[in-house]
Motif scaffolding. Structure first.
Motif, PDB file in Angstrom:
ATOM      1  N   MET A  32      13.332  25.629   4.288  1.00  0.00           N
ATOM      2  CA  MET A  32      13.540  27.067   4.061  1.00  0.00           C
ATOM      3  C   MET A  32      15.001  27.290   3.726  1.00  0.00           C
ATOM      4  SD  MET A  32      13.273  28.080   7.992  1.00  0.00           S
ATOM      5  CE  MET A  32      14.171  27.222   9.237  1.00  0.00           C
ATOM      6  N   ASP A  33      15.267  28.464   3.219  1.00  0.00           N
ATOM      7  CA  ASP A  33      16.654  28.785   2.891  1.00  0.00           C
ATOM      8  C   ASP A  33      16.833  30.292   2.942  1.00  0.00           C
ATOM      9  OD1 ASP A  33      19.265  28.449   2.225  1.00  0.00           O
ATOM     10  OD2 ASP A  33      18.894  27.343   0.364  1.00  0.00           O
ATOM     11  N   ALA A  34      18.058  30.710   3.222  1.00  0.00           N
ATOM     12  CA  ALA A  34      18.368  32.139   3.249  1.00  0.00           C
ATOM     13  C   ALA A  34      19.390  32.413   2.163  1.00  0.00           C
ATOM     14  CB  ALA A  34      18.927  32.522   4.609  1.00  0.00           C
ATOM     15  N   MET A  47      19.320  27.291  10.938  1.00  0.00           N
ATOM     16  CA  MET A  47      18.193  26.642  10.257  1.00  0.00           C
ATOM     17  C   MET A  47      18.331  25.130  10.328  1.00  0.00           C
ATOM     18  SD  MET A  47      17.578  29.061   6.963  1.00  0.00           S
ATOM     19  CE  MET A  47      19.229  28.929   6.362  1.00  0.00           C
TER      20      MET A  47
END
Lengths: 176, 466
Positions: A32-34, A47
């Motif tokens: 995942m990434d923000a 994360m």
């Protein structure tokens, strides 16, 4: 689901984004990434991406720069073109310090920039998240969170439900 | 970059950001400077700067045709305006690195809105500085083997025991590192412009420059560390550059040059001159583009204080020069100082004291530090004063040689003036170009300030509820 890169949720602000990232990590998601228009403290660490590699690169570059700077001067002044100036030693190292220092700094600056780019996989003109029309606000006032389809725990309906549960503004599919 | 500590702090008198700013307004306002139509005032300013720039073209061309004989250089004053202007420009550059590196390490949040154009100023000032020694060689196309160590057919290498070659490396590194630091800071802002640009071509250019930046948390993680390390290496670098420039003088045996105080005294002078130039450029930019919410009274106040502090260090340097001249008991040093104060260049010396020591004392008064006009006038005095300082160091020490038979005065020629004014034109031209195509204030750091401000407001609201 090969025809989907992942799901992208938009949040109101940095704190909501941080909360979402933490919740997703707790729920077992890893891929995942923000995305945010400015750095947010603790976001990447929450994360699981928390190892600094840039400092090692910079240190290695600084040492290479300083050693080659000193070596260059030594080789020129003492080996290739020995010049007797008033009987002083050929290896007059104190006068070689400024150039040694400057080259150490020069190499480490390149190390910092290029190291950062390589670690971040840049330059990369194309990326699936750019396909989401609203994503252009990630460089202005949008805060986005993406869970990728590659994640073993990813399931379109379940992950969507999970993201909806985090109270986002909306959730979008990301085309690959 | 920097801390995420809340702004609310009893030691911080005024906010670094105007009231009512959001992520959207900050982004809109700062990118609109570039994406909106070209203002007429900008075109007019560009024409003036471009006109002065032609003087540089003319003076440099004539110099290359005729040689350095067109300048006022002669024995005994073999180092004239070229070196004076070189040191002047390099000094101006120093404020940019000081603001972006040293103040970042000290977690001074007020630096955020002035660092971008101060860094741009550094780069253009170093370009101007670099032109002078290159043109001073008379034949710059030969300067490659005089300056850089590369294997050539004559098997000749530079002399690494000379401060002049240290200077080449110091200034070259300084320019490159400043450029890298500046570009690193620009990458996220180029991404903003890529997404804000309306025209296909500008989207493409900003897209290439932004390297595909998408604001990922992992990107920011490595980015912040890279910025911090660059600040860490730039800090000793900026101190080393002007120290090495001062060694060009102080390693020599000329009275008035051969002093151990030179490195710190030059560094303080550089920061002093640099902040004066930041104000000289920043105040008009703030006025014309209405950036009062970003460059607030707090910035003006702080910059005034930095100028006052560095100005006092410079004044201390002048006092120490007097002291050395007396305490060394060297007749040459004593005569040099006598001649400086009462000789043919006495008026220059006393103008220097007026510009650099007397006038800046007004900065003790808070009202002056908060007045844009007052600051602008004082910074003009300092710009002139710092030029006079280098003139005094170079010319008064050289014009009285050890043998009275070789004494002479320095007579500047119109070509000296032309080249100097031309570089000012070049500098303004580049600054104007920069304002038009790149964000003059770091946008993502402004968004960070918004975030901090909100968190601080929420913090006080929560404690009020308790």
């Amino acid at each position: 689901m090969a025809d989907l890169y992942g799901l992208l949720a938009e949040f109101d602000g940095p704190d909501e984004l941080l909360k979402a990232a933490k919740a997703a990590y707790r729920a077992g998601y890893r891929k995942m990434d923000a995305f945010s228009p400015m750095p947010i403290h603790d976001l990447s660490e929450s994360m699981g991406y928390d190892k600094h590699r840039v400092p090692t690169i910079v240190l290695i570059c600084a040492l290479i720069g300083a050693c080659s700077g000193f070596g260059l001067q030594y080789w020129i002044s003492a080996i290739d073109y020995p010049l007797n100036v008033g009987g002083r030693p050929l290896l007059s190292w104190p006068s070689f310090i400024p150039v040694t220092f400057e080259l150490g700094v020069l190499f480490s600056a390149f190390g910092a920039l290029i190291g950062m780019l390589i670690l971040n996989g840049l330059p990369r003109p194309y990326h699936p998240v750019f396909n989401v029309p609203d994503f252009e606000r990630a460089s202005g006032d949008g805060f986005f969170f993406c869970i990728e389809a590659e994640d073993p725990q990813f399931d379109v309906s379940e992950t969507r439900a999970f993201l909806e549960g985090l109270n986002p503004k909306k959730v979008d599919d990301v085309e690959p | 970059m920097g801390s995420s500590a809340p702004i609310k702090d009893p030691t911080m008198p005024a906010p670094v950001l105007g009231p009512g700013q959001t992520y959207t307004t900050v982004t809109q306002k700062l990118s609109a400077i570039i994406t909106s139509r070209t203002p007429l005032g900008w075109i007019a300013a560009m024409l003036i700067a471009g006109g002065i720039l032609q003087l540089l073209m003319l003076s440099a061309t004539w110099l290359l045709i005729k040689g350095t004989g067109i300048w006022g250089l002669n024995i005994p004053v073999g180092w004239g305006w070229a070196i004076i202007n070189f040191v002047w420009w390099i000094g101006i550059g120093h404020a940019g690195t000081l603001i972006s590196a040293i103040l970042l390490l000290m977690r001074q949040q007020w630096r955020n809105s002035i660092n971008r154009f101060a860094e741009a100023m550094t780069i253009f000032a170093v370009m101007c500085a670099g032109m002078f020694p290159l043109l001073h060689t008379g034949r710059p196309w030969l300067a490659a083997y005089w300056l850089l160590p590369y294997p050539n057919t004559m098997s000749v290498w530079p002399q690494f025991r000379s401060p002049l070659i240290w200077d080449v490396f110091a200034v070259g590194t300084y320019f490159t590192v400043s450029l890298i630091f500046w570009y690193l800071g620009l990458i996220p802002d180029f991404a903003t412009l890529r997404d804000k640009a309306k025209h296909k071509i500008s989207q493409l250019i900003y897209g290439v420059l932004s390297m595909g930046w998408r604001g990922s948390a992992k990107h920011w993680f490595n980015y912040e560390m890279a910025a911090l390390l660059l600040a860490g290496v730039s800090t000793p670098l900026v101190l080393s550059v002007h120290s090495i420039v001062s060694l060009d003088f102080s390693v020599g045996l000329i009275p008035g040059w051969h002093a151990t105080i030179f490195p710190p005294y030059f560094v303080a002078g550089a920061v002093y001159a640099g902040f004066a130039m930041v104000l000289t450029l920043g105040l008009p930019i703030r006025y014309f583009y209405g950036l009062h919410d970003y460059i607030t009274d707090r910035h003006l106040n702080n910059m005034g204080k930095v100028m006052l502090a560095t100005g006092l260090i410079v004044a201390y340097g002048y006092a120490m020069e007097q002291f050395f001249a007396w305490y060394s008991a060297s007749p040459y040093e004593g005569y040099m100082m006598q001649n400086r104060m009462h000789g043919p260049y006495a008026s220059t010396y006393w103008s220097l004291i007026l510009c650099n020591v007397a006038v800046p004392q007004l900065l003790w008064i808070k009202r002056v530090r908060l007045s844009p006009l007052g600051l602008f006038v004082i910074s003009m005095f300092i710009n002139v004063g710092m030029w006079l300082e280098r003139f005094i160091i170079v010319v008064t020490s050289l014009h009285r040689d050890f043998m009275p038979s070789s004494w002479d005065l320095y007579h500047s020629t119109p070509w000296d003036w032309g080249l100097y004014a031309g570089t000012i034109g070049f500098f303004l031209f580049m600054m104007l170009l920069f304002i038009r195509v790149m964000p003059v204030i770091n946008i993502f750091e402004m968004r960070q300030l918004v975030s901090n401000q909100r968190r601080a407001e929420r913090g006080t609201a929560a404690s009020a509820d308790d």
